[in-house]
Write a protein that holds these residues in place. Structure first.
Motif: not given
Lengths: 76, 163
Positions: A44-52
């Motif tokens: 989720s760290l990579n996911d949220f950085q990319a998604w935001v």
């Protein structure tokens, strides 16, 4: 403007539910409002950085404690 | 709510495969893209169409060959097999068990979520004819089109996948 932080708890949920739930919450929020997302998904760290970045919002702060990620996202 | 309309990003997926694992991958990406606020299209063709079949037997007026196809192909997302380690149906049972343990959504749940998030589900009418599938046999809320409609969406999209 609403000042209260919207909390989205996705602990225990697998991909893609954390961002799906976060998106749903953001849709009902106002610009400038803060969302706090909790996740235990290891990606989720990579996911949220990319998604935001991709959705043009702002990741104000993030932290990890005991396997729980917390993200503070400001709606733009 | 703003009155301002911003052109949304797009994602398209062609689901050609009728394998459970590939269908799950396709729907996870579709739901993720919808959460990215993309306009998402899944274009179902050939074996991928079986993912969208209703569970129940639908009475239709068909020829012998088409009827046979209908009986031999999986009827809906719960009946799909795995692309690897299918082991005569044991594989899908095992993977469903593991997915439940990890709190992952099942394929029927992913399909429902996609519909809820406004993902456009398009059935390829040409391959429906080839496989003898009729509209009544597919889930409600689908759109029906061909390659031109798909390319119309894909041309405007930055993410286009063939699964």
């Amino acid at each position: 403007m609403k000042a209260d932080v919207v909390v989205v708890d996705t602990k225990g949920l697998a991909c893609p539910m954390p961002i799906v739930k976060a998106k749903k919450a953001l849709d009902s929020m106002e610009t400038g409002q803060i969302m706090k997302v909790l996740s235990t998904d290891k990606g989720s760290l990579n996911d949220f950085q990319a998604w935001v970045r991709g959705t043009k919002h702002e990741l104000v702060q993030h932290e990890e404690k005991d396997g729980v990620f917390t993200f503070y996202v400001k709606k733009q | 709510m703003t009155a301002l309309t911003v052109e949304k990003e797009r994602t398209t997926i062609v689901l050609f495969s009728g394998d459970l694992d590939k269908a799950i991958a396709a729907f996870i990406i579709a739901n993720g893209a919808a959460a990215y606020d993309h306009e998402v299209t899944i274009f179902f063709t050939f074996w991928g169409l079986n993912t969208m079949r209703k569970d129940e037997v639908v009475k239709t007026d068909k020829g012998m060959l088409e009827k046979m196809f209908g009986w031999m192909m999986p009827r809906g997302p719960r009946k799909l097999g795995l692309s690897k380690m299918n082991m005569a149906g044991m594989g899908p049972k095992m993977i469903k068990h593991v997915m439940k343990k990890h709190n992952a959504l099942t394929l029927p749940q992913l399909i429902e979520l996609a519909q809820e998030q406004g993902v456009k589900l398009v059935a390829c009418t040409m391959t429906m004819d080839l496989l003898g599938l009729q509209k009544e046999e597919l889930i409600d809320g689908m759109e029906y089109a061909g390659v031109a409609a798909y390319l119309g969406d894909a041309t405007e999209a930055k993410v286009n996948l063939f699964i």
